[in-house]
Design a protein around this motif. Structure first.
Motif, PDB file in Angstrom:
ATOM      1  N   HIS A 105      68.206 -69.104  10.020  1.00 57.65           N
ATOM      2  CA  HIS A 105      68.059 -67.634  10.417  1.00 57.65           C
ATOM      3  C   HIS A 105      69.472 -67.296  11.006  1.00 57.65           C
ATOM      4  CE1 HIS A 105      66.926 -64.073  12.911  1.00 57.65           C
ATOM      5  NE2 HIS A 105      65.886 -64.166  11.984  1.00 57.65           N
ATOM      6  N   PRO A 106      70.088 -65.970  10.516  1.00 57.17           N
ATOM      7  CA  PRO A 106      71.359 -65.628  11.050  1.00 57.17           C
ATOM      8  C   PRO A 106      71.532 -65.769  12.579  1.00 57.17           C
ATOM      9  CG  PRO A 106      70.362 -64.144   9.462  1.00 57.17           C
ATOM     10  CD  PRO A 106      69.134 -65.226   9.881  1.00 57.17           C
ATOM     11  N   ARG A 107      70.656 -65.610  13.159  1.00 60.85           N
ATOM     12  CA  ARG A 107      70.694 -65.533  14.871  1.00 60.85           C
ATOM     13  C   ARG A 107      71.404 -67.002  15.162  1.00 60.85           C
ATOM     14  NH1 ARG A 107      65.448 -64.413  17.980  1.00 60.85           N
ATOM     15  NH2 ARG A 107      64.882 -65.996  16.388  1.00 60.85           N
ATOM     16  N   THR A 108      70.856 -67.786  14.566  1.00 61.70           N
ATOM     17  CA  THR A 108      71.286 -69.348  15.080  1.00 61.70           C
ATOM     18  C   THR A 108      72.149 -70.070  14.062  1.00 61.70           C
ATOM     19  OG1 THR A 108      69.175 -70.389  14.188  1.00 61.70           O
ATOM     20  CG2 THR A 108      69.275 -69.717  16.419  1.00 61.70           C
ATOM     21  N   ARG A 109      72.386 -69.573  12.823  1.00 61.36           N
ATOM     22  CA  ARG A 109      73.068 -70.323  11.732  1.00 61.36           C
ATOM     23  C   ARG A 109      74.450 -70.616  12.156  1.00 61.36           C
ATOM     24  NH1 ARG A 109      71.891 -67.010   6.852  1.00 61.36           N
ATOM     25  NH2 ARG A 109      73.205 -65.697   7.920  1.00 61.36           N
ATOM     26  N   PRO A 110      75.049 -71.643  11.841  1.00 64.30           N
ATOM     27  CA  PRO A 110      76.600 -72.005  11.835  1.00 64.30           C
ATOM     28  C   PRO A 110      77.196 -71.075  10.650  1.00 64.30           C
ATOM     29  CG  PRO A 110      75.472 -73.966  11.116  1.00 64.30           C
ATOM     30  CD  PRO A 110      74.319 -72.990  11.487  1.00 64.30           C
ATOM     31  N   THR A 112      69.201 -94.621   8.168  1.00 61.15           N
ATOM     32  CA  THR A 112      69.338 -94.170   9.651  1.00 61.15           C
ATOM     33  C   THR A 112      68.022 -93.211   9.386  1.00 61.15           C
ATOM     34  OG1 THR A 112      71.543 -94.300  10.022  1.00 61.15           O
ATOM     35  CG2 THR A 112      70.331 -92.696  11.459  1.00 61.15           C
ATOM     36  N   LYS A 113      67.164 -92.967  10.645  1.00 60.47           N
ATOM     37  CA  LYS A 113      66.133 -92.201  10.698  1.00 60.47           C
ATOM     38  C   LYS A 113      66.790 -90.758  11.453  1.00 60.47           C
ATOM     39  CE  LYS A 113      62.309 -95.244  10.357  1.00 60.47           C
ATOM     40  NZ  LYS A 113      61.095 -95.740  11.190  1.00 60.47           N
ATOM     41  N   LEU A 114      66.205 -89.650  11.064  1.00 59.98           N
ATOM     42  CA  LEU A 114      66.488 -88.455  11.943  1.00 59.98           C
ATOM     43  C   LEU A 114      64.889 -88.108  11.932  1.00 59.98           C
ATOM     44  CD1 LEU A 114      67.962 -86.099  12.904  1.00 59.98           C
ATOM     45  CD2 LEU A 114      67.942 -85.181  10.832  1.00 59.98           C
ATOM     46  N   HIS A 115      64.548 -87.919  13.226  1.00 66.54           N
ATOM     47  CA  HIS A 115      63.271 -87.590  13.538  1.00 66.54           C
ATOM     48  C   HIS A 115      63.487 -86.317  14.404  1.00 66.54           C
ATOM     49  CE1 HIS A 115      59.377 -88.551  15.912  1.00 66.54           C
ATOM     50  NE2 HIS A 115      59.209 -87.236  15.367  1.00 66.54           N
ATOM     51  N   GLU A 116      62.987 -85.255  14.061  1.00 68.81           N
ATOM     52  CA  GLU A 116      63.214 -83.655  14.609  1.00 68.81           C
ATOM     53  C   GLU A 116      61.820 -82.921  14.672  1.00 68.81           C
ATOM     54  OE1 GLU A 116      65.590 -79.778  13.368  1.00 68.81           O
ATOM     55  OE2 GLU A 116      66.477 -81.658  13.023  1.00 68.81           O
ATOM     56  N   ARG A 117      61.719 -82.190  15.733  1.00 71.99           N
ATOM     57  CA  ARG A 117      60.663 -81.198  15.760  1.00 71.99           C
ATOM     58  C   ARG A 117      61.501 -79.893  15.382  1.00 71.99           C
ATOM     59  NH1 ARG A 117      55.560 -79.859  16.451  1.00 71.99           N
ATOM     60  NH2 ARG A 117      54.953 -82.007  16.924  1.00 71.99           N
ATOM     61  N   SER A 118      61.239 -79.169  14.391  1.00 71.15           N
ATOM     62  CA  SER A 118      61.990 -77.913  14.117  1.00 71.15           C
ATOM     63  C   SER A 118      61.461 -76.601  14.249  1.00 71.15           C
ATOM     64  CB  SER A 118      62.478 -77.830  12.576  1.00 71.15           C
ATOM     65  OG  SER A 118      63.144 -79.051  12.148  1.00 71.15           O
ATOM     66  N   ARG A 119      61.935 -75.603  14.574  1.00 63.88           N
ATOM     67  CA  ARG A 119      61.211 -74.453  14.835  1.00 63.88           C
ATOM     68  C   ARG A 119      61.543 -73.245  13.793  1.00 63.88           C
ATOM     69  NH1 ARG A 119      61.963 -76.688  19.565  1.00 63.88           N
ATOM     70  NH2 ARG A 119      63.870 -75.842  19.990  1.00 63.88           N
ATOM     71  N   PHE A 120      60.740 -72.449  13.434  1.00 64.98           N
ATOM     72  CA  PHE A 120      60.859 -71.481  12.288  1.00 64.98           C
ATOM     73  C   PHE A 120      60.271 -70.088  12.735  1.00 64.98           C
ATOM     74  CE2 PHE A 120      61.090 -75.681  10.262  1.00 64.98           C
ATOM     75  CZ  PHE A 120      61.955 -75.511   9.300  1.00 64.98           C
ATOM     76  N   TYR A 150      64.697 -71.376   9.294  1.00 66.55           N
ATOM     77  CA  TYR A 150      64.927 -72.252  10.412  1.00 66.55           C
ATOM     78  C   TYR A 150      65.611 -71.764  11.546  1.00 66.55           C
ATOM     79  CZ  TYR A 150      67.149 -76.590  12.472  1.00 66.55           C
ATOM     80  OH  TYR A 150      67.197 -77.466  13.374  1.00 66.55           O
ATOM     81  N   LEU A 151      64.970 -71.938  12.682  1.00 67.64           N
ATOM     82  CA  LEU A 151      65.776 -71.479  14.169  1.00 67.64           C
ATOM     83  C   LEU A 151      66.703 -72.618  14.851  1.00 67.64           C
ATOM     84  CD1 LEU A 151      62.919 -69.260  15.643  1.00 67.64           C
ATOM     85  CD2 LEU A 151      65.165 -68.491  14.864  1.00 67.64           C
ATOM     86  N   ASN A 152      65.994 -73.652  15.032  1.00 72.58           N
ATOM     87  CA  ASN A 152      66.418 -74.757  15.691  1.00 72.58           C
ATOM     88  C   ASN A 152      65.695 -76.006  15.722  1.00 72.58           C
ATOM     89  OD1 ASN A 152      64.812 -74.236  17.954  1.00 72.58           O
ATOM     90  ND2 ASN A 152      66.266 -72.786  19.067  1.00 72.58           N
TER      91      ASN A 152
END
Length: 79
Positions: free
Chosen positions: A8-13, A56-64, A73-75
């Motif tokens: 999402h443009p609001r949070t995108r790098p 390596t594991k990346l464990h994430e709860r993402s918000r959309f 994707y927001l964060n």
């Protein structure tokens, strides 16, 4: 480019840097929820390796958020 296009443009790098020796090994979705307000969450575990190192594991709860029939994707929170 796909990650930037779906962020999402609001949070995108402005850019995303990846290690050229990084290889993604797998993705497992643990949970996915869609809320009535057009937002959603996905919990996942992704595995990757850099060079000859151990995986390596990346464990994430993402918000959309859903806008114009597309999910962005927001964060997320890494656990």
């Amino acid at each position: 480019q796909y990650l930037l296009d779906t962020w999402h443009p609001r949070t995108r790098p402005k850019a995303i840097e990846f290690n050229k020796n990084q290889k993604w090994l797998g993705l497992r979705i643990l949970d996915a929820r869609i809320q009535e307000d057009g937002e959603g969450q996905v919990e996942f575990v992704a595995r990757y390796r850099i060079g000859g190192a151990s995986a390596t594991k990346l464990h994430e709860r993402s918000r959309f958020v859903r806008e114009d029939e597309r999910w962005f994707y927001l964060n997320g929170d890494i656990t």
